[in-house]
Structures are given as C-alpha cells and as structure tokens.
Design an enzyme around this catalytic site. Sequence first.
Site, PDB file in Angstrom:
ATOM      1  N   HIS A  66       0.846  -1.195   0.000  1.00 30.75           N
ATOM      2  CA  HIS A  66       0.000   0.000   0.000  1.00 30.75           C
ATOM      3  C   HIS A  66       0.885   1.250   0.000  1.00 30.75           C
ATOM      4  O   HIS A  66       2.042   1.218   0.464  1.00 30.75           O
ATOM      5  CB  HIS A  66      -0.895   0.013   1.241  1.00 30.75           C
ATOM      6  CG  HIS A  66      -2.103  -0.872   1.126  1.00 30.75           C
ATOM      7  ND1 HIS A  66      -3.142  -0.850   2.036  1.00 30.75           N
ATOM      8  CD2 HIS A  66      -2.453  -1.805   0.190  1.00 30.75           C
ATOM      9  CE1 HIS A  66      -4.068  -1.730   1.679  1.00 30.75           C
ATOM     10  NE2 HIS A  66      -3.662  -2.325   0.569  1.00 30.75           N
ATOM     11  N   GLU A  68       0.985   3.899   1.831  1.00 25.27           N
ATOM     12  CA  GLU A  68       1.517   4.359   3.120  1.00 25.27           C
ATOM     13  C   GLU A  68       2.726   3.522   3.561  1.00 25.27           C
ATOM     14  O   GLU A  68       3.709   4.045   4.069  1.00 25.27           O
ATOM     15  CB  GLU A  68       0.442   4.272   4.219  1.00 25.27           C
ATOM     16  CG  GLU A  68      -0.799   5.118   3.974  1.00 25.27           C
ATOM     17  CD  GLU A  68      -1.905   4.330   3.299  1.00 25.27           C
ATOM     18  OE1 GLU A  68      -1.622   3.593   2.325  1.00 25.27           O
ATOM     19  OE2 GLU A  68      -3.056   4.444   3.742  1.00 25.27           O
ATOM     20  N   CYS A  96      -6.016   2.073   5.984  1.00 25.80           N
ATOM     21  CA  CYS A  96      -6.620   0.772   6.287  1.00 25.80           C
ATOM     22  C   CYS A  96      -6.058   0.252   7.619  1.00 25.80           C
ATOM     23  O   CYS A  96      -5.155   0.859   8.200  1.00 25.80           O
ATOM     24  CB  CYS A  96      -6.303  -0.207   5.156  1.00 25.80           C
ATOM     25  SG  CYS A  96      -4.637  -0.910   5.236  1.00 25.80           S
ATOM     26  N   CYS A  99      -2.129  -0.125   7.419  1.00 33.53           N
ATOM     27  CA  CYS A  99      -1.366   1.131   7.313  1.00 33.53           C
ATOM     28  C   CYS A  99      -1.526   1.982   8.573  1.00 33.53           C
ATOM     29  O   CYS A  99      -0.581   2.645   9.000  1.00 33.53           O
ATOM     30  CB  CYS A  99      -1.791   1.889   6.061  1.00 33.53           C
ATOM     31  SG  CYS A  99      -1.356   0.977   4.566  1.00 33.53           S
TER      32      CYS A  99
END
Lengths: 176, 176
Positions: A66, A68, A96, A99
């Site tokens: 992801h 992040e 999420c 993260c």
Amino acid sequence: MNCPFEKIYPSELVRDAVYFMTHAYNEAINAWNKDEVPIGAVIEHKGQIIGSAHNLSRSTNDPTAHAEILAISQAANSLGDWRLNDCALYVTKEPCPMCSGALVIARIGKVFYGLPDEKMGCVGGAVDLGALPRSNHHFESTGGVLEELNHGLLKAFFEEKRRLNAEKKAAELPES
Amino acid sequence: MNCPFEKIYPSELVRDAVYFMTHAYNEAINAWNKDEVPIGAVIEHKGQIIGSAHNLSRSTNDPTAHAEILAISQAANSLGDWRLNDCALYVTKEPCPMCSGALVIARIGKVFYGLPDEKMGCVGGAVDLGALPRSNHHFESTGGVLEELNHGLLKAFFEEKRRLNAEKKAAELPES
C-alpha cells in the site's frame, strides 16, 4: 486504463496541508495509470517530502504494498531512523487497518487524510489505532483534506472499472 | 550477540500447530542472531510452508519489516495471489497493530500465536482487527501455542540487552 484526471502542481512557496495532499493526489493518479486502486501518500519532514508512493498491491501481487507502507519505508530509509516522530503523513484516503498500524509502529507525528472510511479506516473510522490506551505511541489524525478531489478520483476509478467489466461481460454473451 | 537457544527440528510427518510454530520459533532465533527482537513467523498452505521470515526492522532500518509482513509478501508471491484465505499464519508473539491489519488486508484464513500481548497485540489483546464489524474479512486467532518457549526467548533477549547496556554504562563511568 489511463487516468482522465490531470495532476496539479501547487506553488512550492506554500508548504501547507493542501500542498502535501496535492502531491499525494498526484501519486494516486500514478496508481490509476498502472491500473491500481488510486491511493497516494507522501511523508513530510521539516517542510520536505521524504517519502512519496502510490498503491502497488495489484502489480506487485503483494497485499502489503500500500502507498503508506511504501512511503514509510522510504522515509525511514531517508532519515536513517525508523522513528518518524517529526514527520507527517498525507494520504488521499483514511488508512486501512495495516497502514494505520504501521503508523503506530513507525511512531508517526501526525496524519492527514482525504476521504474518511467508516468501514475500514483505522485512524478514527472503524477504530482509532493512534489512540490505543496502552500503546507507547499516540498520534492525531485530521480527515477531509482535499476530500472532494480525492473522493472524485476514487469514485471515477471504480465507475470506470464497473463500466469495463459490464462491457466485457456483454461481449461474452452469445448472440441471440 | 549470538542466541544461546538452539533450534528445534520437529518431525516432518506431523504437520500440526506445534510443527509450524516450531518453525516460527526457529525464525525468531535467526532474528536474535542478527541482533533483532526475536520474533518469527511462517505461513502454511495445504500443509506446506510458503512464507517464512523473521523481524528485520533494525538491520533494514525499516519499521515495516516485521516477520509477519515479510512472510505475507513471500506467501502472496509464492501463490501468485494476494488473497491468503486458504493459509494460516503462525507467529511467536501476538501480532502488532500493523501486522494484525496486514492479516485483514491479505485475507488470512487463520492465525496462531505464541505469547499474547494485551498492550499492543491486535488480534484480541488491545483490540481485535480480525473482527471489525463492517470489515469484508474476518478471521479467528488462537493464542498460547508454544507460549512458554516463545516467551522464554523474548524474555532472555531483553534481559541480555539490559545486561549489555548496564555493562556499557559501567565501563563509561569515570574511575573513582
């Protein structure tokens, strides 16, 4: 699938939340151009961007890739320190569970996000991992930064996906 | 700092929770031998280990390089699919906020852990990210697998760290 939205280039003279979020938005456009869910993130340290990434989980076949997570790795590498206390993360959508947790572990200073996510967001939406009672690190989060712009991009991406899927299905139907 | 504990080699004929956790424990010993907090993880798919990693956050200077994150990346890469529904994760200590969240995102099937962590563990300790009410993926976790062994390793590591730090400080004191 090329992104129909154009990148925005803000003035370099005003390093405010909108400046950094605009760069995160531009990263989200990079994600779309790779057929990835368009989410982007940047990490700021003393007015400079030291981490900048977009979602790559489809193309790398890696659920941990992801925006992040990638931006945190870059920032820690740039600082030579895994502690990001003096840094702020800007991300186009509320982080999420993974993260949000990574931001605790990396001891992030502050978080700004665009679109809130009551279902899966974990810096205040579904739960706030930045405020676990017995954690040795807490941080505050501010949502709604360039929310309309960030929401528009995500909405358009999923609409386009659905349109393409419907087209594909229609082409597969036997002729009547 | 060499780990004074020896690895354990279980029978290959019995692929139960103890078998997989023993391999996670051996990974934790690998971590100690690199001066990393000794935490190890493996991912099982149809009786085979398809991901096996230990904590590397200090040596890589990357807060995201926890055993579970690395094992998830390996497993997804091995399967050619980021969805790990048919997999189980075995980890020596209850996963932190980041790793617990990663297990949601990777759609893990089941989680087994050694030592529970009421303070920072997020599959039931501080919070249960595997049971977020509006999440599209839920999973169950079982703690206490080889708990004493895994606890012993972590405890000894931190005791040794404290002893070395005390020695270092004593050596720095001016002679009286």
